[in-house]
Design a protein around this motif. Structure first.
Motif, PDB file in Angstrom:
ATOM      1  N   GLY A   1      -9.129 -33.883  16.708  1.00  0.00           N
ATOM      2  CA  GLY A   1      -9.590 -33.142  15.545  1.00  0.00           C
ATOM      3  C   GLY A   1      -8.526 -33.136  14.465  1.00  0.00           C
ATOM      4  O   GLY A   1      -7.467 -33.749  14.600  1.00  0.00           O
ATOM      5  N   PRO A   2      -8.803 -32.433  13.371  1.00  0.00           N
ATOM      6  CA  PRO A   2      -7.846 -32.422  12.255  1.00  0.00           C
ATOM      7  C   PRO A   2      -6.546 -31.717  12.635  1.00  0.00           C
ATOM      8  O   PRO A   2      -6.543 -30.767  13.427  1.00  0.00           O
ATOM      9  N   ALA A   3      -5.462 -32.200  12.061  1.00  0.00           N
ATOM     10  CA  ALA A   3      -4.150 -31.609  12.343  1.00  0.00           C
ATOM     11  C   ALA A   3      -4.064 -30.223  11.707  1.00  0.00           C
ATOM     12  O   ALA A   3      -4.589 -29.978  10.624  1.00  0.00           O
ATOM     13  N   GLN A   4      -3.394 -29.328  12.400  1.00  0.00           N
ATOM     14  CA  GLN A   4      -3.215 -27.976  11.893  1.00  0.00           C
ATOM     15  C   GLN A   4      -2.111 -27.961  10.836  1.00  0.00           C
ATOM     16  O   GLN A   4      -1.077 -28.579  11.013  1.00  0.00           O
ATOM     17  N   ALA A   5      -2.346 -27.251   9.763  1.00  0.00           N
ATOM     18  CA  ALA A   5      -1.351 -27.155   8.695  1.00  0.00           C
ATOM     19  C   ALA A   5      -0.170 -26.327   9.193  1.00  0.00           C
ATOM     20  O   ALA A   5      -0.340 -25.248   9.750  1.00  0.00           O
ATOM     21  N   SER A   6       1.025 -26.840   8.998  1.00  0.00           N
ATOM     22  CA  SER A   6       2.203 -26.131   9.494  1.00  0.00           C
ATOM     23  C   SER A   6       3.087 -25.631   8.356  1.00  0.00           C
ATOM     24  O   SER A   6       4.247 -25.334   8.560  1.00  0.00           O
ATOM     25  N   GLY A   7       2.564 -25.575   7.166  1.00  0.00           N
ATOM     26  CA  GLY A   7       3.357 -25.121   6.033  1.00  0.00           C
ATOM     27  C   GLY A   7       2.498 -25.074   4.783  1.00  0.00           C
ATOM     28  O   GLY A   7       1.275 -25.109   4.850  1.00  0.00           O
ATOM     29  N   PRO A   8       3.163 -25.001   3.619  1.00  0.00           N
ATOM     30  CA  PRO A   8       2.393 -24.940   2.385  1.00  0.00           C
ATOM     31  C   PRO A   8       1.639 -26.251   2.132  1.00  0.00           C
ATOM     32  O   PRO A   8       2.127 -27.335   2.450  1.00  0.00           O
ATOM     33  N   THR A   9       0.473 -26.122   1.562  1.00  0.00           N
ATOM     34  CA  THR A   9      -0.343 -27.292   1.271  1.00  0.00           C
ATOM     35  C   THR A   9       0.001 -27.828  -0.110  1.00  0.00           C
ATOM     36  O   THR A   9       0.725 -27.185  -0.885  1.00  0.00           O
TER      37      THR A   9
END
Length: 74
Positions: free
Chosen positions: A21-29
């Protein structure tokens, strides 16, 4: 005696990544970066003027040293 089975299973890394699945955001976009608050043109001019004037701490130190030298022969 039969031959030993030495076949290795191949896993397509792209397919495996898509299956997770999609990668989880680990910081600001990128959107956070683009919508960040920015200084106005006037505030920017003020900051540049402050930099041109120099360090206030250095000016205070020089004044203090000048006072000390007046009191004692340097």
């Amino acid at each position: 005696m039969g031959k030993r089975d030495n076949r290795v299973a191949y896993i397509n890394p792209i397919a495996a990544a898509r299956a997770r699945g999609p990668a989880q955001a680990s910081g600001p976009t990128i959107q956070d970066y683009l919508s960040r608050p920015r200084p106005t043109w006037e505030e920017l001019k003020e900051q540049l003027e402050k930099k041109k004037k120099g360090s206030r701490l250095l000016a205070d130190f020089e004044d203090k040293m000048n006072e000390v030298c007046k009191q004692m022969p340097c």
